[in-house]
Write an enzyme that holds these catalytic residues in place. Structure first.
Site, PDB file in Angstrom:
ATOM      1  N   PHE A   6       0.811  -1.223   0.000  1.00 58.65           N
ATOM      2  CA  PHE A   6       0.000   0.000   0.000  1.00 58.65           C
ATOM      3  C   PHE A   6       0.847   1.277   0.000  1.00 58.65           C
ATOM      4  O   PHE A   6       0.307   2.379   0.046  1.00 58.65           O
ATOM      5  CB  PHE A   6      -0.954   0.011   1.202  1.00 58.65           C
ATOM      6  CG  PHE A   6      -0.279  -0.130   2.548  1.00 58.65           C
ATOM      7  CD1 PHE A   6       0.309   0.954   3.185  1.00 58.65           C
ATOM      8  CD2 PHE A   6      -0.249  -1.358   3.191  1.00 58.65           C
ATOM      9  CE1 PHE A   6       0.921   0.832   4.415  1.00 58.65           C
ATOM     10  CE2 PHE A   6       0.369  -1.504   4.430  1.00 58.65           C
ATOM     11  CZ  PHE A   6       0.958  -0.404   5.041  1.00 58.65           C
TER      12      PHE A   6
ATOM     13  N   THR B 185      -6.446   1.297  13.270  1.00 57.20           N
ATOM     14  CA  THR B 185      -6.057   1.820  11.947  1.00 57.20           C
ATOM     15  C   THR B 185      -7.195   1.718  10.939  1.00 57.20           C
ATOM     16  O   THR B 185      -7.449   2.643  10.177  1.00 57.20           O
ATOM     17  CB  THR B 185      -4.833   1.027  11.419  1.00 57.20           C
ATOM     18  OG1 THR B 185      -3.791   1.104  12.394  1.00 57.20           O
ATOM     19  CG2 THR B 185      -4.340   1.588  10.104  1.00 57.20           C
TER      20      THR B 185
ATOM     21  N   GLU C  18       9.668  11.284  13.828  1.00 56.91           N
ATOM     22  CA  GLU C  18       8.550  11.970  13.184  1.00 56.91           C
ATOM     23  C   GLU C  18       8.416  13.445  13.594  1.00 56.91           C
ATOM     24  O   GLU C  18       8.042  14.286  12.765  1.00 56.91           O
ATOM     25  CB  GLU C  18       7.250  11.227  13.491  1.00 56.91           C
ATOM     26  CG  GLU C  18       7.201   9.853  12.822  1.00 56.91           C
ATOM     27  CD  GLU C  18       5.902   9.120  13.046  1.00 56.91           C
ATOM     28  OE1 GLU C  18       5.669   8.117  12.364  1.00 56.91           O
ATOM     29  OE2 GLU C  18       5.096   9.556  13.917  1.00 56.91           O
TER      30      GLU C  18
ATOM     31  N   ASN D 248      -7.842   7.378   6.738  1.00 59.40           N
ATOM     32  CA  ASN D 248      -8.232   7.080   8.116  1.00 59.40           C
ATOM     33  C   ASN D 248      -8.066   8.262   9.071  1.00 59.40           C
ATOM     34  O   ASN D 248      -7.884   8.080  10.275  1.00 59.40           O
ATOM     35  CB  ASN D 248      -7.531   5.816   8.630  1.00 59.40           C
ATOM     36  CG  ASN D 248      -6.035   5.968   8.752  1.00 59.40           C
ATOM     37  OD1 ASN D 248      -5.475   6.947   8.292  1.00 59.40           O
ATOM     38  ND2 ASN D 248      -5.389   5.008   9.380  1.00 59.40           N
TER      39      ASN D 248
ATOM     40  N   ARG E 263     -11.248   7.685  14.564  1.00 56.52           N
ATOM     41  CA  ARG E 263     -11.346   6.971  13.286  1.00 56.52           C
ATOM     42  C   ARG E 263     -12.734   6.383  13.079  1.00 56.52           C
ATOM     43  O   ARG E 263     -13.244   6.357  11.947  1.00 56.52           O
ATOM     44  CB  ARG E 263     -10.253   5.908  13.195  1.00 56.52           C
ATOM     45  CG  ARG E 263      -8.878   6.529  12.884  1.00 56.52           C
ATOM     46  CD  ARG E 263      -7.794   5.526  12.947  1.00 56.52           C
ATOM     47  NE  ARG E 263      -6.517   6.031  12.453  1.00 56.52           N
ATOM     48  CZ  ARG E 263      -5.333   5.572  12.863  1.00 56.52           C
ATOM     49  NH1 ARG E 263      -5.280   4.626  13.789  1.00 56.52           N
ATOM     50  NH2 ARG E 263      -4.223   6.065  12.364  1.00 56.52           N
TER      51      ARG E 263
ATOM     52  N   ARG F 214      -3.078   7.313  20.627  1.00 54.98           N
ATOM     53  CA  ARG F 214      -3.479   6.124  19.864  1.00 54.98           C
ATOM     54  C   ARG F 214      -4.864   5.633  20.318  1.00 54.98           C
ATOM     55  O   ARG F 214      -5.683   5.190  19.510  1.00 54.98           O
ATOM     56  CB  ARG F 214      -2.423   5.022  19.985  1.00 54.98           C
ATOM     57  CG  ARG F 214      -1.129   5.421  19.281  1.00 54.98           C
ATOM     58  CD  ARG F 214      -0.062   4.350  19.353  1.00 54.98           C
ATOM     59  NE  ARG F 214      -0.396   3.212  18.504  1.00 54.98           N
ATOM     60  CZ  ARG F 214      -0.258   3.184  17.179  1.00 54.98           C
ATOM     61  NH1 ARG F 214       0.188   4.266  16.540  1.00 54.98           N
ATOM     62  NH2 ARG F 214      -0.543   2.114  16.498  1.00 54.98           N
TER      63      ARG F 214
HETATM   64  P1  CMP Z   1      -0.901   5.486   9.792  1.00 55.49           P
HETATM   65  O1  CMP Z   1      -1.173   5.433  11.250  1.00 55.49           O
HETATM   66  O2  CMP Z   1      -0.662   6.819   9.201  1.00 55.49           O
HETATM   67  O3  CMP Z   1       0.377   4.563   9.483  1.00 55.49           O
HETATM   68  C1  CMP Z   1       0.568   3.956   8.223  1.00 55.49           C
HETATM   69  C2  CMP Z   1      -0.629   4.059   7.351  1.00 55.49           C
HETATM   70  O4  CMP Z   1      -0.680   3.132   6.308  1.00 55.49           O
HETATM   71  C3  CMP Z   1      -1.878   3.772   8.159  1.00 55.49           C
HETATM   72  O5  CMP Z   1      -2.116   4.806   9.048  1.00 55.49           O
HETATM   73  C4  CMP Z   1      -2.895   3.591   7.084  1.00 55.49           C
HETATM   74  O6  CMP Z   1      -3.412   4.806   6.621  1.00 55.49           O
HETATM   75  C5  CMP Z   1      -2.045   2.963   5.989  1.00 55.49           C
HETATM   76  N1  CMP Z   1      -2.309   1.534   5.895  1.00 55.49           N
HETATM   77  C6  CMP Z   1      -2.018   0.579   6.774  1.00 55.49           C
HETATM   78  N2  CMP Z   1      -2.416  -0.625   6.330  1.00 55.49           N
HETATM   79  C7  CMP Z   1      -2.967  -0.403   5.118  1.00 55.49           C
HETATM   80  C8  CMP Z   1      -3.553  -1.243   4.139  1.00 55.49           C
HETATM   81  N3  CMP Z   1      -3.665  -2.559   4.339  1.00 55.49           N
HETATM   82  N4  CMP Z   1      -4.012  -0.683   3.015  1.00 55.49           N
HETATM   83  C9  CMP Z   1      -3.886   0.668   2.816  1.00 55.49           C
HETATM   84  N5  CMP Z   1      -3.335   1.508   3.708  1.00 55.49           N
HETATM   85  C10 CMP Z   1      -2.883   0.973   4.846  1.00 55.49           C
END
Ligand code: CMP
Length: 142
Positions: free
Chosen positions: A60, A94, A129, A115, A105, A88
């Protein structure tokens, strides 16, 4: 054990575009976490790729980086006791389909990619970060 921590939070482009940044900031303020820095940033592709470099081998990655460059996002530095886990917990899982009721979320995200928010997942991650977005002089201690 409790300790004062800093974490990087991002209100992602989907949430900024939907006009819910203010409601997300209210959640942060109501939680007692302090906002030490905040700014709108429209990431370039290179900047998004650098920020999410840890995910560069994931399927992704390209889509995530394209999503993060589609409009401005709003990175912030948050501080408080156990700030990393507290942010968190406020964000929720997520994937919004798995997020607990009343989390950010659950309420504002539309997919695992769009998200709404990001948060550092560990002190070492926050240490990478936070300076990615903010110089020391832009962070206002309380
Ligand atoms: P974030 O907390 O910003 O950290 C990494 C990001 O990758 C996560 O939030 C999601 O937005 C994205 N992400 C994680 N897993 C997937 C997935 N399976 N498909 C698409 N996006 C993903």
């Amino acid at each position: 054990m409790t300790r004062t921590e800093r974490t990087l939070a991002i209100i992602k482009p989907d949430a900024v575009a939907k006009g819910v940044a203010g409601r997300i900031i209210s959640r942060i303020e109501e939680s007692g976490l302090a906002i030490l820095a905040a700014r709108l940033v429209h990431l370039t592709d290179a900047q998004a790729r650098g920020f999410y470099a840890v995910h560069r081998d994931r399927p992704f990655y390209a889509s995530l980086c394209a999503f993060m460059t589609q409009g401005p996002c709003l990175p912030m530095v948050l501080e408080g006791e156990n700030a990393i886990q507290r942010w968190r917990d406020l964000m929720g899982a997520t994937d919004p389909a798995s997020a607990a009721p009343s989390t950010i979320r659950k309420e504002f995200a539309s997919s695992i990619e769009a998200n709404a928010v990001h948060g550092s997942d560990a002190p070492e991650t926050a240490a990478f970060e936070i300076p990615y977005f903010f110089a020391a002089v832009e962070i206002c201690p309380r």
